[in-house]
Scaffold this motif. Structure first.
Motif, PDB file in Angstrom:
ATOM      1  N   MET A 175      -0.744  10.008  -4.701  1.00  0.00           N
ATOM      2  CA  MET A 175      -1.807   9.488  -3.839  1.00  0.00           C
ATOM      3  C   MET A 175      -1.247   8.489  -2.839  1.00  0.00           C
ATOM      4  SD  MET A 175      -4.866  10.690  -4.152  1.00  0.00           S
ATOM      5  CE  MET A 175      -5.854   9.387  -3.458  1.00  0.00           C
ATOM      6  N   LEU A 176      -0.200   7.770  -3.242  1.00  0.00           N
ATOM      7  CA  LEU A 176       0.406   6.785  -2.352  1.00  0.00           C
ATOM      8  C   LEU A 176       1.010   7.465  -1.136  1.00  0.00           C
ATOM      9  CD1 LEU A 176       0.785   3.759  -2.182  1.00  0.00           C
ATOM     10  CD2 LEU A 176       2.904   3.994  -3.479  1.00  0.00           C
ATOM     11  N   ASP A 177       1.767   8.534  -1.359  1.00  0.00           N
ATOM     12  CA  ASP A 177       2.335   9.287  -0.234  1.00  0.00           C
ATOM     13  C   ASP A 177       1.233   9.890   0.628  1.00  0.00           C
ATOM     14  OD1 ASP A 177       4.905   8.696  -1.012  1.00  0.00           O
ATOM     15  OD2 ASP A 177       5.248  10.603  -2.031  1.00  0.00           O
ATOM     16  N   ALA A 178       0.203  10.447  -0.027  1.00  0.00           N
ATOM     17  CA  ALA A 178      -0.872  11.097   0.719  1.00  0.00           C
ATOM     18  C   ALA A 178      -1.601  10.116   1.626  1.00  0.00           C
ATOM     19  CB  ALA A 178      -1.853  11.747  -0.255  1.00  0.00           C
ATOM     20  N   LEU A 179      -1.761   8.879   1.175  1.00  0.00           N
ATOM     21  CA  LEU A 179      -2.474   7.877   1.966  1.00  0.00           C
ATOM     22  C   LEU A 179      -1.598   7.269   3.054  1.00  0.00           C
ATOM     23  CD1 LEU A 179      -4.329   6.230  -1.018  1.00  0.00           C
ATOM     24  CD2 LEU A 179      -5.453   7.331   0.931  1.00  0.00           C
ATOM     25  N   CYS A 180      -0.276   7.385   2.889  1.00  0.00           N
ATOM     26  CA  CYS A 180       0.648   6.852   3.902  1.00  0.00           C
ATOM     27  C   CYS A 180       1.032   7.901   4.939  1.00  0.00           C
ATOM     28  CB  CYS A 180       1.907   6.311   3.237  1.00  0.00           C
ATOM     29  SG  CYS A 180       1.658   4.816   2.278  1.00  0.00           S
ATOM     30  N   ASP A 181       0.927   9.176   4.591  1.00  0.00           N
ATOM     31  CA  ASP A 181       1.235  10.248   5.541  1.00  0.00           C
ATOM     32  C   ASP A 181      -0.005  10.568   6.373  1.00  0.00           C
ATOM     33  OD1 ASP A 181       3.760  10.394   4.464  1.00  0.00           O
ATOM     34  OD2 ASP A 181       3.226  12.002   3.065  1.00  0.00           O
ATOM     35  N   ASN A 182       0.215  11.128   7.541  1.00  0.00           N
ATOM     36  CA  ASN A 182      -0.918  11.535   8.372  1.00  0.00           C
ATOM     37  C   ASN A 182      -1.243  13.004   8.152  1.00  0.00           C
ATOM     38  OD1 ASN A 182      -1.469   9.042   9.661  1.00  0.00           O
ATOM     39  ND2 ASN A 182       0.355   9.309  10.922  1.00  0.00           N
ATOM     40  N   ILE A 187     -10.262  10.937   5.885  1.00  0.00           N
ATOM     41  CA  ILE A 187     -10.888   9.638   5.615  1.00  0.00           C
ATOM     42  C   ILE A 187     -11.323   8.998   6.929  1.00  0.00           C
ATOM     43  CG2 ILE A 187     -10.593   7.359   4.575  1.00  0.00           C
ATOM     44  CD1 ILE A 187      -8.430   8.596   2.787  1.00  0.00           C
ATOM     45  N   GLU A 188     -12.620   8.787   7.101  1.00  0.00           N
ATOM     46  CA  GLU A 188     -13.151   8.246   8.348  1.00  0.00           C
ATOM     47  C   GLU A 188     -12.771   6.775   8.538  1.00  0.00           C
ATOM     48  OE1 GLU A 188     -17.310   8.878   8.841  1.00  0.00           O
ATOM     49  OE2 GLU A 188     -17.187  11.055   8.538  1.00  0.00           O
ATOM     50  N   ASN A 189     -12.799   5.990   7.493  1.00  0.00           N
ATOM     51  CA  ASN A 189     -12.498   4.560   7.577  1.00  0.00           C
ATOM     52  C   ASN A 189     -11.084   4.283   7.052  1.00  0.00           C
ATOM     53  OD1 ASN A 189     -13.313   5.210   4.938  1.00  0.00           O
ATOM     54  ND2 ASN A 189     -14.038   3.139   4.524  1.00  0.00           N
ATOM     55  N   LEU A 190     -10.123   5.049   7.564  1.00  0.00           N
ATOM     56  CA  LEU A 190      -8.761   5.005   7.033  1.00  0.00           C
ATOM     57  C   LEU A 190      -8.113   3.631   7.165  1.00  0.00           C
ATOM     58  CD1 LEU A 190      -6.390   6.555   5.791  1.00  0.00           C
ATOM     59  CD2 LEU A 190      -5.735   7.266   8.099  1.00  0.00           C
ATOM     60  N   ASP A 191      -8.239   2.998   8.331  1.00  0.00           N
ATOM     61  CA  ASP A 191      -7.612   1.686   8.512  1.00  0.00           C
ATOM     62  C   ASP A 191      -8.195   0.650   7.560  1.00  0.00           C
ATOM     63  OD1 ASP A 191      -5.839   2.478  10.483  1.00  0.00           O
ATOM     64  OD2 ASP A 191      -7.206   2.018  12.114  1.00  0.00           O
ATOM     65  N   GLN A 192      -9.502   0.662   7.387  1.00  0.00           N
ATOM     66  CA  GLN A 192     -10.145  -0.269   6.464  1.00  0.00           C
ATOM     67  C   GLN A 192      -9.651  -0.047   5.039  1.00  0.00           C
ATOM     68  OE1 GLN A 192     -14.335   0.378   5.633  1.00  0.00           O
ATOM     69  NE2 GLN A 192     -14.734  -1.831   5.621  1.00  0.00           N
ATOM     70  N   LEU A 193      -9.545   1.223   4.657  1.00  0.00           N
ATOM     71  CA  LEU A 193      -9.084   1.543   3.310  1.00  0.00           C
ATOM     72  C   LEU A 193      -7.622   1.164   3.123  1.00  0.00           C
ATOM     73  CD1 LEU A 193     -10.036   2.848   0.651  1.00  0.00           C
ATOM     74  CD2 LEU A 193      -9.163   5.022   1.510  1.00  0.00           C
ATOM     75  N   ARG A 194      -6.784   1.443   4.115  1.00  0.00           N
ATOM     76  CA  ARG A 194      -5.368   1.087   4.008  1.00  0.00           C
ATOM     77  C   ARG A 194      -5.181  -0.421   3.908  1.00  0.00           C
ATOM     78  NH1 ARG A 194      -2.846   5.367   8.463  1.00  0.00           N
ATOM     79  NH2 ARG A 194      -2.187   6.965   6.954  1.00  0.00           N
ATOM     80  N   ALA A 248      -3.384  -4.681   0.153  1.00  0.00           N
ATOM     81  CA  ALA A 248      -3.610  -5.892  -0.641  1.00  0.00           C
ATOM     82  C   ALA A 248      -3.531  -5.576  -2.136  1.00  0.00           C
ATOM     83  CB  ALA A 248      -4.970  -6.490  -0.295  1.00  0.00           C
ATOM     84  N   ARG A 249      -4.049  -4.422  -2.522  1.00  0.00           N
ATOM     85  CA  ARG A 249      -3.980  -4.023  -3.928  1.00  0.00           C
ATOM     86  C   ARG A 249      -2.537  -3.801  -4.351  1.00  0.00           C
ATOM     87  NH1 ARG A 249      -7.556   0.992  -6.069  1.00  0.00           N
ATOM     88  NH2 ARG A 249      -5.783   2.094  -6.961  1.00  0.00           N
ATOM     89  N   LEU A 250      -1.734  -3.222  -3.484  1.00  0.00           N
ATOM     90  CA  LEU A 250      -0.316  -3.021  -3.795  1.00  0.00           C
ATOM     91  C   LEU A 250       0.392  -4.357  -3.966  1.00  0.00           C
ATOM     92  CD1 LEU A 250       0.436  -0.015  -1.446  1.00  0.00           C
ATOM     93  CD2 LEU A 250       0.827  -0.035  -3.912  1.00  0.00           C
ATOM     94  N   ASN A 251       0.048  -5.340  -3.148  1.00  0.00           N
ATOM     95  CA  ASN A 251       0.633  -6.673  -3.312  1.00  0.00           C
ATOM     96  C   ASN A 251       0.334  -7.231  -4.694  1.00  0.00           C
ATOM     97  OD1 ASN A 251       2.138  -7.413  -1.044  1.00  0.00           O
ATOM     98  ND2 ASN A 251       0.324  -7.922   0.138  1.00  0.00           N
ATOM     99  N   ASP A 309       4.721  -1.342   2.473  1.00  0.00           N
ATOM    100  CA  ASP A 309       5.324  -1.550   3.792  1.00  0.00           C
ATOM    101  C   ASP A 309       4.927  -0.441   4.760  1.00  0.00           C
ATOM    102  OD1 ASP A 309       6.492  -3.793   2.726  1.00  0.00           O
ATOM    103  OD2 ASP A 309       8.477  -2.908   2.483  1.00  0.00           O
ATOM    104  N   ARG A 310       4.835   0.788   4.263  1.00  0.00           N
ATOM    105  CA  ARG A 310       4.401   1.892   5.124  1.00  0.00           C
ATOM    106  C   ARG A 310       2.961   1.699   5.582  1.00  0.00           C
ATOM    107  NH1 ARG A 310       5.533   7.387   2.059  1.00  0.00           N
ATOM    108  NH2 ARG A 310       4.802   8.283   4.025  1.00  0.00           N
ATOM    109  N   MET A 311       2.100   1.257   4.674  1.00  0.00           N
ATOM    110  CA  MET A 311       0.705   1.028   5.057  1.00  0.00           C
ATOM    111  C   MET A 311       0.583  -0.094   6.077  1.00  0.00           C
ATOM    112  SD  MET A 311      -1.736   1.540   1.754  1.00  0.00           S
ATOM    113  CE  MET A 311      -1.652   3.047   0.770  1.00  0.00           C
ATOM    114  N   LEU A 312       1.330  -1.174   5.871  1.00  0.00           N
ATOM    115  CA  LEU A 312       1.272  -2.293   6.809  1.00  0.00           C
ATOM    116  C   LEU A 312       1.812  -1.882   8.178  1.00  0.00           C
ATOM    117  CD1 LEU A 312       2.392  -5.235   4.484  1.00  0.00           C
ATOM    118  CD2 LEU A 312       0.089  -4.756   5.335  1.00  0.00           C
ATOM    119  N   ALA A 313       2.857  -1.063   8.183  1.00  0.00           N
ATOM    120  CA  ALA A 313       3.406  -0.593   9.455  1.00  0.00           C
ATOM    121  C   ALA A 313       2.396   0.279  10.193  1.00  0.00           C
ATOM    122  CB  ALA A 313       4.705   0.176   9.217  1.00  0.00           C
TER     123      ALA A 313
END
Length: 261
Positions: A141-148, A155-162, A167-170, A187-191
């Protein structure tokens, strides 16, 4: 039996975890009911800890089981906690409990994830929904959420979810300690967020939870989740397993999930 290792290995690991928990030597000493001088001697290698002392310090530092094993090994001691195969007889009650939770959550989606966000098991509703975006057991799921790819595109609200997931990963990194997989995902999500023109500063949410809004298979689903862990797990793999139950955030989603049942 004590193995031969450098005395400084345990001290460096203890000092690192104490720093991560933001505790002074005195703070940890008071928590563990020993002297700050003894903590200092352990960290510098002037004293060698017993197994009971290592486990006491791990308990006060609230370390995950894998980290406790690593600290024991650093002290020249054998690991305390196993990582048992799921099909072992003594693991069956725990996995039966997971199956019970997942199946009784139907027609709402439910799943289990490991420490690195790999899909371990899915109930029927989750299997149907995830198949629409090409995900199944064993996928990350981590790769799926970081890849386009299909998941992110659904996911319509992708930026909000990322932003929330970063923060959850932290939080998970703080709990587990250095973990290349989790750190790389964060780091991929933050980038991705820093490079997104549609990622403004978060505004106050109009609802008490942040749902993930999916558009897939001709449906629009708004879902939020609850997360469960085994509170008294003594097995490394079981202690890291996360049970995630998804719920409808609106009536339209509830009706759509009921129609899929």
């Amino acid at each position: 039996m004590r193995h031969q290792v450098q005395a400084s290995e345990f001290g460096a690991s203890l000092r690192d975890w104490r720093g991560r928990r933001r505790l002074s030597q005195l703070d940890l000493a008071l928590e563990a009911d020993i002297s700050a001088r003894h903590i200092s001697f352990l960290e510098t290698g002037r004293s060698q800890p017993s197994r009971a002392m290592v486990l006491r310090l791990c308990e006060r530092l609230e370390l995950p089981l894998q980290a406790r094993n690593q600290l024991l090994v650093a002290a020249g001691l054998a690991p305390q906690y196993d990582a048992r195969p799921a099909d072992r007889t003594d693991m069956r009650p725990a996995h039966a409990a997971i199956d019970w939770m997942l199946e009784r959550h139907h027609p709402y989606p439910a799943l289990t994830l490991d420490r690195h966000w790999r899909l371990v098991s899915l109930n029927g509703a989750a299997r149907t929904l995830f198949a629409m975006v090409g995900l199944g057991e064993g996928d990350s799921m981590l790769d799926a959420l970081c890849d386009n790819g299909p998941v992110a595109q659904s996911i319509e609200n992708l930026d909000q979810l990322r932003r929330y997931l970063a923060a959850r990963l932290n939080t998970e990194i703080a709990h587990f300690g250095p973990d290349p997989v989790l750190q790389r995902g964060r780091d991929r999500m933050l980038a991705l967020l820093s490079g997104s023109a549609s990622a403004p500063d978060p505004q106050p949410a109009p609802s008490p939870v942040i749902p993930a809004i999916y558009s897939a298979g001709g449906m629009r689903l708004s879902l939020f989740s609850t997360i469960s862990h085994f509170g008294t797990a003594e097995d490394v793999v079981l202690s890291e397993l996360r049970i995630e139950l998804l719920f409808p955030a609106d009536e339209e989603t509830r009706q759509a999930l009921m129609a899929l049942a």
